[in-house]
Design a protein around this motif. Structure first.
Motif, PDB file in Angstrom:
ATOM      1  N   GLY A 177       0.805  -1.224   0.000  1.00  0.00           N
ATOM      2  CA  GLY A 177       0.000   0.000   0.000  1.00  0.00           C
ATOM      3  C   GLY A 177       0.833   1.267   0.000  1.00  0.00           C
ATOM      4  N   ILE A 178       1.920   1.268   0.740  1.00  0.00           N
ATOM      5  CA  ILE A 178       2.776   2.459   0.791  1.00  0.00           C
ATOM      6  C   ILE A 178       3.271   2.815  -0.610  1.00  0.00           C
ATOM      7  CG2 ILE A 178       5.027   3.306   1.583  1.00  0.00           C
ATOM      8  CD1 ILE A 178       4.488   1.659   4.192  1.00  0.00           C
ATOM      9  N   GLN A 179       3.698   1.812  -1.352  1.00  0.00           N
ATOM     10  CA  GLN A 179       4.187   2.058  -2.702  1.00  0.00           C
ATOM     11  C   GLN A 179       3.053   2.487  -3.638  1.00  0.00           C
ATOM     12  OE1 GLN A 179       6.927  -1.193  -4.040  1.00  0.00           O
ATOM     13  NE2 GLN A 179       6.630  -1.977  -1.972  1.00  0.00           N
ATOM     14  N   ALA A 180       1.902   1.809  -3.521  1.00  0.00           N
ATOM     15  CA  ALA A 180       0.778   2.120  -4.408  1.00  0.00           C
ATOM     16  C   ALA A 180       0.238   3.520  -4.158  1.00  0.00           C
ATOM     17  CB  ALA A 180      -0.330   1.087  -4.214  1.00  0.00           C
ATOM     18  N   VAL A 181       0.093   3.893  -2.880  1.00  0.00           N
ATOM     19  CA  VAL A 181      -0.456   5.207  -2.557  1.00  0.00           C
ATOM     20  C   VAL A 181       0.522   6.313  -2.959  1.00  0.00           C
ATOM     21  CG1 VAL A 181      -1.222   6.707  -0.672  1.00  0.00           C
ATOM     22  CG2 VAL A 181      -1.930   4.302  -0.724  1.00  0.00           C
ATOM     23  N   ALA A 182       1.804   6.098  -2.715  1.00  0.00           N
ATOM     24  CA  ALA A 182       2.797   7.100  -3.106  1.00  0.00           C
ATOM     25  C   ALA A 182       2.739   7.350  -4.615  1.00  0.00           C
ATOM     26  CB  ALA A 182       4.194   6.647  -2.700  1.00  0.00           C
ATOM     27  N   GLY A 183       2.619   6.282  -5.405  1.00  0.00           N
ATOM     28  CA  GLY A 183       2.516   6.445  -6.847  1.00  0.00           C
ATOM     29  C   GLY A 183       1.251   7.176  -7.264  1.00  0.00           C
ATOM     30  N   ALA A 184       0.134   6.835  -6.608  1.00  0.00           N
ATOM     31  CA  ALA A 184      -1.130   7.501  -6.932  1.00  0.00           C
ATOM     32  C   ALA A 184      -1.074   8.979  -6.590  1.00  0.00           C
ATOM     33  CB  ALA A 184      -2.276   6.831  -6.180  1.00  0.00           C
ATOM     34  N   LEU A 185      -0.476   9.320  -5.458  1.00  0.00           N
ATOM     35  CA  LEU A 185      -0.388  10.724  -5.043  1.00  0.00           C
ATOM     36  C   LEU A 185       0.477  11.533  -6.003  1.00  0.00           C
ATOM     37  CD1 LEU A 185      -0.057  10.332  -1.175  1.00  0.00           C
ATOM     38  CD2 LEU A 185      -1.944  11.409  -2.406  1.00  0.00           C
ATOM     39  N   ASP A 186       1.540  10.916  -6.485  1.00  0.00           N
ATOM     40  CA  ASP A 186       2.415  11.624  -7.432  1.00  0.00           C
ATOM     41  C   ASP A 186       1.676  11.962  -8.729  1.00  0.00           C
ATOM     42  OD1 ASP A 186       4.534  11.586  -5.688  1.00  0.00           O
ATOM     43  OD2 ASP A 186       5.478   9.800  -6.574  1.00  0.00           O
ATOM     44  N   ALA A 187       0.648  11.164  -9.047  1.00  0.00           N
ATOM     45  CA  ALA A 187      -0.080  11.373 -10.303  1.00  0.00           C
ATOM     46  C   ALA A 187      -1.306  12.265 -10.143  1.00  0.00           C
ATOM     47  CB  ALA A 187      -0.518  10.021 -10.872  1.00  0.00           C
ATOM     48  N   LEU A 188      -1.630  12.641  -8.896  1.00  0.00           N
ATOM     49  CA  LEU A 188      -2.843  13.419  -8.641  1.00  0.00           C
ATOM     50  C   LEU A 188      -2.525  14.893  -8.418  1.00  0.00           C
ATOM     51  CD1 LEU A 188      -4.903  11.177  -6.189  1.00  0.00           C
ATOM     52  CD2 LEU A 188      -5.537  11.787  -8.526  1.00  0.00           C
ATOM     53  N   ASP A 189      -3.440  15.749  -8.830  1.00  0.00           N
ATOM     54  CA  ASP A 189      -3.380  17.174  -8.505  1.00  0.00           C
ATOM     55  C   ASP A 189      -4.337  17.418  -7.346  1.00  0.00           C
ATOM     56  OD1 ASP A 189      -3.344  19.896  -8.300  1.00  0.00           O
ATOM     57  OD2 ASP A 189      -4.208  20.287 -10.281  1.00  0.00           O
ATOM     58  N   ILE A 190      -3.802  17.672  -6.153  1.00  0.00           N
ATOM     59  CA  ILE A 190      -4.651  17.880  -4.983  1.00  0.00           C
ATOM     60  C   ILE A 190      -4.715  19.359  -4.582  1.00  0.00           C
ATOM     61  CG2 ILE A 190      -4.364  15.548  -4.068  1.00  0.00           C
ATOM     62  CD1 ILE A 190      -2.237  16.684  -2.170  1.00  0.00           C
ATOM     63  N   SER A 191      -4.333  20.243  -5.496  1.00  0.00           N
ATOM     64  CA  SER A 191      -4.331  21.672  -5.184  1.00  0.00           C
ATOM     65  C   SER A 191      -5.733  22.194  -4.879  1.00  0.00           C
ATOM     66  CB  SER A 191      -3.715  22.461  -6.344  1.00  0.00           C
ATOM     67  OG  SER A 191      -4.457  22.270  -7.545  1.00  0.00           O
ATOM     68  N   ALA A 192      -6.764  21.521  -5.399  1.00  0.00           N
ATOM     69  CA  ALA A 192      -8.138  21.977  -5.150  1.00  0.00           C
ATOM     70  C   ALA A 192      -8.536  21.850  -3.690  1.00  0.00           C
ATOM     71  CB  ALA A 192      -9.112  21.174  -6.012  1.00  0.00           C
ATOM     72  N   TYR A 193      -7.746  21.119  -2.885  1.00  0.00           N
ATOM     73  CA  TYR A 193      -8.060  20.930  -1.465  1.00  0.00           C
ATOM     74  C   TYR A 193      -7.402  21.987  -0.576  1.00  0.00           C
ATOM     75  CZ  TYR A 193     -10.331  16.545  -2.539  1.00  0.00           C
ATOM     76  OH  TYR A 193     -11.204  15.607  -3.029  1.00  0.00           O
ATOM     77  N   ALA A 194      -6.578  22.837  -1.164  1.00  0.00           N
ATOM     78  CA  ALA A 194      -5.881  23.866  -0.388  1.00  0.00           C
ATOM     79  C   ALA A 194      -6.884  24.869   0.178  1.00  0.00           C
ATOM     80  CB  ALA A 194      -4.866  24.580  -1.268  1.00  0.00           C
ATOM     81  N   ALA A 236     -15.041   5.338  -7.996  1.00  0.00           N
ATOM     82  CA  ALA A 236     -13.949   6.005  -8.707  1.00  0.00           C
ATOM     83  C   ALA A 236     -14.440   6.626 -10.007  1.00  0.00           C
ATOM     84  CB  ALA A 236     -12.830   5.005  -8.993  1.00  0.00           C
ATOM     85  N   ALA A 237     -15.384   5.965 -10.675  1.00  0.00           N
ATOM     86  CA  ALA A 237     -15.944   6.517 -11.901  1.00  0.00           C
ATOM     87  C   ALA A 237     -16.712   7.802 -11.623  1.00  0.00           C
ATOM     88  CB  ALA A 237     -16.858   5.486 -12.570  1.00  0.00           C
ATOM     89  N   ILE A 238     -17.358   7.876 -10.472  1.00  0.00           N
ATOM     90  CA  ILE A 238     -18.146   9.065 -10.114  1.00  0.00           C
ATOM     91  C   ILE A 238     -17.238  10.232  -9.734  1.00  0.00           C
ATOM     92  CG2 ILE A 238     -19.706  10.007  -8.355  1.00  0.00           C
ATOM     93  CD1 ILE A 238     -21.033   7.180  -8.339  1.00  0.00           C
ATOM     94  N   THR A 239     -16.236   9.974  -8.892  1.00  0.00           N
ATOM     95  CA  THR A 239     -15.384  11.075  -8.420  1.00  0.00           C
ATOM     96  C   THR A 239     -14.386  11.524  -9.480  1.00  0.00           C
ATOM     97  OG1 THR A 239     -13.759   9.544  -7.461  1.00  0.00           O
ATOM     98  CG2 THR A 239     -15.564  10.294  -6.021  1.00  0.00           C
ATOM     99  N   GLY A 240     -13.995  10.604 -10.340  1.00  0.00           N
ATOM    100  CA  GLY A 240     -13.034  10.958 -11.378  1.00  0.00           C
ATOM    101  C   GLY A 240     -11.602  10.989 -10.902  1.00  0.00           C
ATOM    102  N   ALA A 241     -11.371  10.862  -9.624  1.00  0.00           N
ATOM    103  CA  ALA A 241     -10.022  10.804  -9.058  1.00  0.00           C
ATOM    104  C   ALA A 241     -10.041   9.769  -7.944  1.00  0.00           C
ATOM    105  CB  ALA A 241      -9.601  12.164  -8.506  1.00  0.00           C
ATOM    106  N   VAL A 242      -9.013   8.932  -7.901  1.00  0.00           N
ATOM    107  CA  VAL A 242      -9.015   7.836  -6.925  1.00  0.00           C
ATOM    108  C   VAL A 242      -7.591   7.526  -6.477  1.00  0.00           C
ATOM    109  CG1 VAL A 242      -8.911   6.068  -8.749  1.00  0.00           C
ATOM    110  CG2 VAL A 242      -9.789   5.462  -6.475  1.00  0.00           C
ATOM    111  N   ILE A 243      -7.470   7.177  -5.213  1.00  0.00           N
ATOM    112  CA  ILE A 243      -6.243   6.579  -4.690  1.00  0.00           C
ATOM    113  C   ILE A 243      -6.547   5.110  -4.457  1.00  0.00           C
ATOM    114  CG2 ILE A 243      -4.623   6.478  -2.759  1.00  0.00           C
ATOM    115  CD1 ILE A 243      -5.072   9.466  -2.363  1.00  0.00           C
ATOM    116  N   ALA A 244      -5.914   4.238  -5.241  1.00  0.00           N
ATOM    117  CA  ALA A 244      -6.084   2.798  -5.079  1.00  0.00           C
ATOM    118  C   ALA A 244      -5.058   2.317  -4.060  1.00  0.00           C
ATOM    119  CB  ALA A 244      -5.905   2.086  -6.417  1.00  0.00           C
ATOM    120  N   MET A 245      -5.549   1.900  -2.886  1.00  0.00           N
ATOM    121  CA  MET A 245      -4.646   1.579  -1.773  1.00  0.00           C
ATOM    122  C   MET A 245      -4.044   0.185  -1.890  1.00  0.00           C
ATOM    123  SD  MET A 245      -7.524   1.232   1.155  1.00  0.00           S
ATOM    124  CE  MET A 245      -8.945   0.147   0.990  1.00  0.00           C
TER     125      MET A 245
END
Length: 342
Positions: A21-38, A123-132
């Motif tokens: 999970g640590i590896q999978a989540v780190a990869g997912a986070l690197d691919a996501l833009d989370i600036s909208a949560y600022a 995931a289809a509804i939100t359009g963004a997902v972290i697969a743990m």
């Protein structure tokens, strides 16, 4: 589709699950833009074990000074616009109908799902997902719950910009230490709790989230009535039902320690799961001492894994090894997602 395995087998694979999970989540986070949560008020939505994870995530966010609330779908139906400015939706399967419903209502807001995999209705509804990538699990959530806490911890560290960032690779070796102890203090804890008519579980912050999750596990895996309580609430009357036939589990290092000691002194079998090293077990109190990693979410993961190990022994003692749920509802899960259906 998740592979279902026996309860103790699910607990035994926690190290593997979290390491992956640590590896999978780190990869997912690197691919996501989370600036909208600022700077946004963040709502975390979940149901069942995922609601308990939402409570933990909200507590962890607030520890960084961020405004965050945990919601069950009941709180959100028809009211998402009054709940938050951005949402984190939690569902290990990604098929929880109620979470999908409220995330569809929240289409005007930033939405992000945390699920076991990426191909599912949520995931289809939100359009963004972290697969743990937590993998095989039991119906009584083990790796699914801890995987969700892990993903939340790593995501929130990014959202909050925590410095210095916690090194999540410290977690799997600490889990090894916790599971290795399962034959010692955890074994005493299971023996104390065997045959109880009801069990109270107490904690604060992430410990309160774990208290609710522990109550669900005991109900699902051991079929014993159990309830989760906030530490301070528990001091205002709920402990009056405790006697020699009931049990108590407490998560924490503060006022929780005295609660566990007091209830044990009343003659009630009690368990304390803590990072403290100065509390000794007695004939009515089993103390499980956890490694201290200096991170609240990582500590919460260790604490619930200790409880999971206890529940596995309780399940065996009750003659319920590897049971499946007796009561399944037909209207709580969406069918698996297919891109051809969109």
């Amino acid at each position: 589709m998740m592979k279902r395995i026996g309860y103790k087998a699910a607990v035994a694979r926690q190290v593997e699950s979290l390491d992956t999970g640590i590896q999978a989540v780190a990869g997912a986070l690197d691919a996501l833009d989370i600036s909208a949560y600022a700077g946004k008020t963040i709502g975390l939505a979940g149901i069942g074990a995922s609601y308990q994870a939402a409570l933990a995530g909200a507590a962890y966010l607030r520890a960084f000074g961020r405004t965050a609330f945990a919601y069950s779908p009941t709180d959100l139906y028809g009211r998402t616009s009054a709940a938050a400015d951005a949402f984190i939706a939690l569902s290990a399967s990604g098929q929880s109908r109620e979470i999908a419903d409220v995330m569809q209502e929240a289409a005007a807001y930033p939405r992000l799902a945390i699920c076991r995999g990426a191909d599912n209705p949520l995931a289809a509804i939100t359009g963004a997902v972290i697969a743990m990538a937590s993998g095989a699990d039991n119906g009584a959530s083990s790796t699914g719950y801890t995987g969700t806490l892990l993903a939340l911890g790593m995501l929130i560290d990014r959202i909050a910009g925590s410095r210095p960032a916690f090194d999540w690779t410290l977690l799997p070796p600490a889990v090894v230490a916790v599971l290795t102890n399962a034959g010692g203090s955890a074994g005493q804890a299971a023996r104390l709790l065997e045959g109880r008519t009801s069990i109270d579980i107490v904690g604060a912050g992430i410990g309160f989230a774990n208290a609710g999750e522990a109550a669900m596990l005991i109900r699902e895996a051991v079929r014993v009535s159990a309830s989760g309580w906030d530490t301070l609430n528990y001091l205002h009357g709920p402990m009056e039902s405790q006697d020699a036939n009931t049990g108590l589990v407490v998560f924490g290092e503060g006022r929780e320690v005295q609660i566990a000691q007091d209830v044990a002194a009343f003659g009630c079998p009690s368990v304390l799961i803590t990072q403290r090293k100065d509390i000794a077990s007695t004939d009515k109190l089993a103390v499980i001492s956890l490694p201290a990693l200096g991170n609240d979410m990582a500590g919460g993961i260790l604490a619930i894994i200790a409880l999971q190990a206890i529940v596995g022994d309780m399940q065996d003692a009750a003659g319920l090894t590897d049971i499946t749920f007796r009561y399944r509802q037909t209207d709580t899960k969406l069918k698996p997602w297919s891109p051809t259906e969109l």
